[in-house]
Structures are given as structure tokens and as C-alpha cells.
Scaffold this motif. Structure first.
Motif, PDB file in Angstrom:
ATOM      1  N   UNK A   1     -70.876  27.510  24.449  1.00 42.52           N
ATOM      2  CA  UNK A   1     -72.108  27.704  23.921  1.00 42.52           C
ATOM      3  C   UNK A   1     -73.089  26.981  24.953  1.00 42.52           C
ATOM      4  N   UNK A   2     -72.527  26.073  25.753  1.00 44.34           N
ATOM      5  CA  UNK A   2     -73.539  25.660  26.900  1.00 44.34           C
ATOM      6  C   UNK A   2     -74.038  26.356  27.886  1.00 44.34           C
ATOM      7  N   UNK A   3     -74.980  26.270  28.542  1.00 47.76           N
ATOM      8  CA  UNK A   3     -75.561  27.086  29.337  1.00 47.76           C
ATOM      9  C   UNK A   3     -74.470  27.601  30.611  1.00 47.76           C
ATOM     10  N   UNK A   4     -74.730  28.665  31.348  1.00 49.87           N
ATOM     11  CA  UNK A   4     -73.781  29.003  32.383  1.00 49.87           C
ATOM     12  C   UNK A   4     -73.937  28.128  33.760  1.00 49.87           C
ATOM     13  N   UNK A   5     -75.173  27.737  33.573  1.00 48.00           N
ATOM     14  CA  UNK A   5     -75.326  26.842  34.969  1.00 48.00           C
ATOM     15  C   UNK A   5     -74.596  25.315  34.795  1.00 48.00           C
ATOM     16  N   UNK A   6     -73.829  25.007  35.827  1.00 46.27           N
ATOM     17  CA  UNK A   6     -72.874  23.870  35.797  1.00 46.27           C
ATOM     18  C   UNK A   6     -73.764  22.670  35.439  1.00 46.27           C
ATOM     19  N   UNK A   7     -73.027  21.906  34.474  1.00 43.54           N
ATOM     20  CA  UNK A   7     -73.949  20.840  33.902  1.00 43.54           C
ATOM     21  C   UNK A   7     -73.435  19.610  34.920  1.00 43.54           C
ATOM     22  N   UNK A   8     -74.435  18.834  35.153  1.00 47.57           N
ATOM     23  CA  UNK A   8     -74.194  17.499  35.928  1.00 47.57           C
ATOM     24  C   UNK A   8     -73.622  16.437  35.064  1.00 47.57           C
ATOM     25  N   UNK A   9     -72.459  15.926  35.218  1.00 52.31           N
ATOM     26  CA  UNK A   9     -71.803  15.196  34.360  1.00 52.31           C
ATOM     27  C   UNK A   9     -71.921  13.634  34.767  1.00 52.31           C
ATOM     28  N   UNK A  10     -71.926  13.007  33.678  1.00 51.27           N
ATOM     29  CA  UNK A  10     -72.178  11.352  33.963  1.00 51.27           C
ATOM     30  C   UNK A  10     -70.739  10.506  34.070  1.00 51.27           C
ATOM     31  N   UNK A  11     -70.375  10.175  34.974  1.00 52.82           N
ATOM     32  CA  UNK A  11     -69.019   9.431  35.317  1.00 52.82           C
ATOM     33  C   UNK A  11     -68.954   8.210  34.457  1.00 52.82           C
ATOM     34  N   UNK A  12     -68.025   7.964  33.504  1.00 52.54           N
ATOM     35  CA  UNK A  12     -67.853   6.850  32.914  1.00 52.54           C
ATOM     36  C   UNK A  12     -66.407   6.432  32.578  1.00 52.54           C
ATOM     37  N   UNK A  13     -66.065   5.084  32.446  1.00 51.84           N
ATOM     38  CA  UNK A  13     -64.739   4.655  32.578  1.00 51.84           C
ATOM     39  C   UNK A  13     -64.517   3.670  31.219  1.00 51.84           C
ATOM     40  N   UNK A  14     -63.563   4.372  30.624  1.00 48.00           N
ATOM     41  CA  UNK A  14     -62.968   3.498  29.474  1.00 48.00           C
ATOM     42  C   UNK A  14     -61.796   2.812  29.700  1.00 48.00           C
ATOM     43  N   UNK A  15     -61.681   1.580  29.261  1.00 48.28           N
ATOM     44  CA  UNK A  15     -60.286   0.706  29.339  1.00 48.28           C
ATOM     45  C   UNK A  15     -59.735   0.483  27.927  1.00 48.28           C
ATOM     46  N   UNK A  16     -58.625   1.037  27.929  1.00 50.34           N
ATOM     47  CA  UNK A  16     -57.945   0.827  26.496  1.00 50.34           C
ATOM     48  C   UNK A  16     -57.009  -0.454  26.449  1.00 50.34           C
ATOM     49  N   UNK A  17     -56.459  -1.007  25.394  1.00 55.42           N
ATOM     50  CA  UNK A  17     -56.247  -2.162  25.316  1.00 55.42           C
ATOM     51  C   UNK A  17     -54.297  -2.542  25.359  1.00 55.42           C
TER      52      UNK A  17
ATOM     53  N   UNK B   1     -61.597  -0.950  24.718  1.00 53.86           N
ATOM     54  CA  UNK B   1     -61.137  -0.841  23.386  1.00 53.86           C
ATOM     55  C   UNK B   1     -60.822  -2.212  23.153  1.00 53.86           C
ATOM     56  N   UNK B   2     -61.618  -2.544  22.025  1.00 60.89           N
ATOM     57  CA  UNK B   2     -61.511  -3.929  21.215  1.00 60.89           C
ATOM     58  C   UNK B   2     -60.156  -3.848  20.584  1.00 60.89           C
ATOM     59  N   UNK B   3     -59.499  -4.910  19.991  1.00 55.35           N
ATOM     60  CA  UNK B   3     -58.471  -5.080  19.037  1.00 55.35           C
ATOM     61  C   UNK B   3     -59.322  -5.125  17.604  1.00 55.35           C
ATOM     62  N   UNK B   4     -59.762  -6.093  17.311  1.00 56.19           N
ATOM     63  CA  UNK B   4     -60.517  -6.065  15.902  1.00 56.19           C
ATOM     64  C   UNK B   4     -61.691  -7.156  16.181  1.00 56.19           C
ATOM     65  N   UNK B   5     -62.458  -7.385  15.347  1.00 53.17           N
ATOM     66  CA  UNK B   5     -63.855  -7.812  15.322  1.00 53.17           C
ATOM     67  C   UNK B   5     -63.766  -9.269  15.907  1.00 53.17           C
ATOM     68  N   UNK B   6     -62.643  -9.891  15.771  1.00 54.87           N
ATOM     69  CA  UNK B   6     -62.911 -11.663  16.231  1.00 54.87           C
ATOM     70  C   UNK B   6     -63.130 -11.704  17.674  1.00 54.87           C
TER      71      UNK B   6
ATOM     72  N   UNK C   1     -59.631  -1.091  16.551  1.00 55.20           N
ATOM     73  CA  UNK C   1     -59.931   0.045  17.728  1.00 55.20           C
ATOM     74  C   UNK C   1     -61.373   0.204  18.028  1.00 55.20           C
ATOM     75  N   UNK C   2     -61.937  -0.797  18.311  1.00 60.67           N
ATOM     76  CA  UNK C   2     -63.441  -0.700  18.326  1.00 60.67           C
ATOM     77  C   UNK C   2     -63.737  -0.331  19.799  1.00 60.67           C
ATOM     78  N   UNK C   3     -65.002   0.168  20.348  1.00 57.04           N
ATOM     79  CA  UNK C   3     -65.532   0.426  21.536  1.00 57.04           C
ATOM     80  C   UNK C   3     -66.669  -0.606  21.847  1.00 57.04           C
ATOM     81  N   UNK C   4     -66.365  -1.327  22.717  1.00 57.17           N
ATOM     82  CA  UNK C   4     -67.293  -2.599  23.249  1.00 57.17           C
ATOM     83  C   UNK C   4     -68.051  -1.904  24.460  1.00 57.17           C
ATOM     84  N   UNK C   5     -69.274  -2.166  24.527  1.00 61.46           N
ATOM     85  CA  UNK C   5     -70.239  -1.812  25.641  1.00 61.46           C
ATOM     86  C   UNK C   5     -70.938  -3.131  26.060  1.00 61.46           C
TER      87      UNK C   5
END
Length: 338
Positions: A18-34, A84-89, A211-215
Motif C-alpha cells: 500500500x505504500x508509494x512505489x517510491x523507495x522509502x528512506x528508512x531510519x536505522x535503529x538497534x534493539x538489544x534483547x535480554x 528489552x527490559x525484564x520487569x519494572x524493577x 518484556x518492556x521496551x526501554x529508551x
């Protein structure tokens, strides 16, 4: 950057088309798991594999955790964008230490922490666990076991050190052992030849998100669209992983973790669904990743009473609801489960 709630097509493949045919510029991000790749990370690998992250504008790299990896330290050092956090502690303690990070989503409504016992020994109720030795690791003893003492009358003397070797538990039929509902019971079934009794702590009042996401605050302030895309893309990834065909996510997990097996993945997915680890409580109406102020405060109060969380902290400093509770993925889930 595309927002999922603004897209009519719900399947990731349809979204991409559904996205436009023009190539979309992607934002690079890194996610570290636990930890090493496993089904407990399945929604993230699914969203990466099926193009969900890319469809809303992200080029995501997943950095696995492990025994020699400290991805949380990399987050604090600015070397990864999400953790990726464990729990809220951990987030409670971060506020007390003045660390500028926030939980932006909680993709597990229940922490998978369990206690297990042998069947046929009269240890079939939560109350019966107070009369036996329990094999508990050091981190567990300092956290959830202190809550068991305060809230349920367990005693310090019951605890025996757990070194992540099930042999002592297998040898003593009148004992119990900690574990994750998605993992240790599977190992016990194969090593011991029996199905253990399972007591999920979340179902007895240990109401942390997991399994929280922290930033870091800077990431939230300077890259809000990327944060939203990652949170919402992950929610959709979890919907597709649990209710659709998880083979794409599983293929990535098996590639990245050669010690993983398909049998373990299948077992873990089944337990995630059976116990409502990902999709239960507020997530049923607000979407996977949901959080509420009331739930966070409830858990904080319990941990303060148990002596394992700092009391004088501002809870708004450790989380934000800006990126959750919009019902992302509910339409897709309905489509997959009808």
C-alpha cells in the motif's frame, strides 16, 4: 513515517504494497534483547522478518543478549536505541539513580516467572508451597521471593540456592523450583519424564509488566516517530507471531540461535498463549504493549512493601503512555482469529 492506525491494510505484506512505489528512506535503529533469540522474543523477529518494521519506516537491527552481553549498558552508553527490559524493577531503580530512560511499552502483560512442583505429592496448591524447600536463584531471591515473603508468608529458610541445574529439584520430589513458564517446564518434562505443576506468580499478585521496551529520554524526544513505529510495529509483530504463521520469525530465531529447537519454539508459543503472557488484561482492549498508571503504581507499592524498590520516586519519570494503548493490532488479531 507511517503510523499503523492510519493504514487500512492490516497484514504486513498488504501494508508494504500500500505504500508509494517510491523507495522509502528508512531510519536505522538497534534493539538489544535480554537473552539469546527465543520464542519469548518472537514478535520482534516476526516484525523484522515479514517487513512490518520496514513498512512503517524502520531499518531494525536486533542485537541478542546473552551471558556475556550487557545490552542495557549499551543503551545507557547510547550505542543502541531500544532495550528489552525484564520487569519494572530495573526502571524503578533507574529513576532512583537519576538515569534518564523510560519504559515506552510492555509487550508482556504477565511476567512468565513460575514455581514448579512434582505431581502426585500433594503440592497442588499455591498454599502448599510454603511447606517445602524451594530452589531459587540469587536474583529471584532478592526480588520476587522477597514479595513472596511479604505478601504470602513464605520464609527465607525455605530457599535453597538454584544454579540453573534442575538435578536437585528432579531428585527431591518434595521440593519446588523457579522457572519461566515457557522454558523450564519443557526441560523438566524431557529430563524427568513428568509434567510439573506450574504456579504462575503473575496469577497470584506479582503484577509487573514484563518484556518492556526501554529508551533513553533523548531518543524519545528527538525520534518520536521512530519510537512509535518500533512500539506499534512490535505489537503487530506479536499479533502475527501468536495468531498467524510464525514461521518467518522462527526461521530468524533458529538462524541466530543454533542451540534453539523447533520443539522448544512450539512449546513456548503454546505457553505464551495458554497463560496470556502477551495478550491478556488491558492488552485485550488497548492492544499488545498496553500499560496503565494504576497497574504500575500497584506493582510499585507491592515492591516497596517487600523492600525491593525505592519508595520516593516519581513514577512518571520511568514510563510514558504516549506510544501505547491505541489498539494497534486488534483488527489484525480479529482477522486472524475469526
Amino acid at each position: 513515517m507511517v503510523r499503523w492506525k492510519d493504514i487500512a491494510c492490516t497484514a504486513a505484506a498488504s501494508v508494504a504494497l500500500a505504500l508509494p512505489a517510491v523507495a522509502q528512506e528508512l531510519t536505522p535503529v538497534t534493539f538489544g534483547t535480554n537473552w539469546l533469540p527465543q520464542a519469548e522474543h518472537g514478535g520482534y523477529y516476526q516484525a523484522l522478518a515479514d517487513g512490518t518494521y520496514e513498512a512503517c519506516g524502520l531499518d531494525v537491527t536486533i542485537v541478542p543478549g546473552g551471558p556475556q552481553v550487557n545490552n542495557r549498558a549499551l543503551l545507557l552508553a547510547g550505542r543502541i536505541d531500544f532495550h528489552m527490559g525484564g520487569n519494572l524493577l530495573q526502571a524503578f531503580n533507574a529513576v532512583a539513580e537519576g538515569i534518564p530512560l523510560k519504559v515506552v511499552a510492555a509487550h508482556f502483560q504477565k511476567e512468565p516467572q513460575v514455581l514448579m512442583t512434582h505431581p502426585g505429592q500433594g503440592l497442588d496448591t499455591f498454599e502448599s508451597l510454603k511447606d517445602i524447600e524451594l530452589f531459587i536463584g540469587e536474583n529471584g531471591y532478592q526480588t520476587f521471593y522477597q514479595w513472596l515473603i511479604d505478601a504470602h508468608g513464605f520464609t527465607p529458610g525455605q530457599r535453597q540456592p538454584y544454579t540453573f541445574n534442575p538435578a536437585p529439584f528432579l531428585a527431591d520430589k518434595r521440593s519446588g523450583q523457579q522457572g519461566y513458564v515457557t522454558s523450564e517446564p519443557f526441560a523438566i518434562e524431557r529430563a524427568g519424564g513428568f509434567t510439573p505443576n506450574i504456579f504462575l506468580l503473575a496469577d497470584h499478585g506479582f503484577d509487573t509488566y514484563s518484556t518492556t521496551v526501554e529508551a533513553m529520554d533523548e531518543t524519545i524526544e528527538t525520534m518520536p516517530d521512530a519510537v512509535r513505529c518500533f512500539v506499534e510495529g512490535s505489537a503487530l509483530g506479536w499479533v502475527n507471531y501468536l495468531y498467524g504463521d510464525p514461521s518467518a520469525g522462527n526461521a530468524l530465531i533458529l538462524k541466530e540461535n543454533p542451540d534453539m529447537t523447533q520443539a522448544q519454539l512450539d512449546y513456548s508459543i503454546a505457553k505464551l498463549k495458554e497463560y496470556g503472557i502477551v495478550d491478556s488484561a488491558d492488552a485485550l482492549e488497548l492492544g499488545i504493549g498496553a500499560m496503565t498508571e494504576e497497574r504500575i503504581r500497584s506493582f510499585h507499592d507491592k515492591m516497596v512493601a517487600a523492600g525491593v524498590a525505592p519508595e520516593d520516586i516519581e513514577l512518571s519519570d520511568m514510563h510514558t503512555l504516549e506510544f501505547v494503548n491505541d489498539g494497534v493490532g486488534l483488527d489484525r488479531k480479529a482477522e486472524l482469529t475469526q
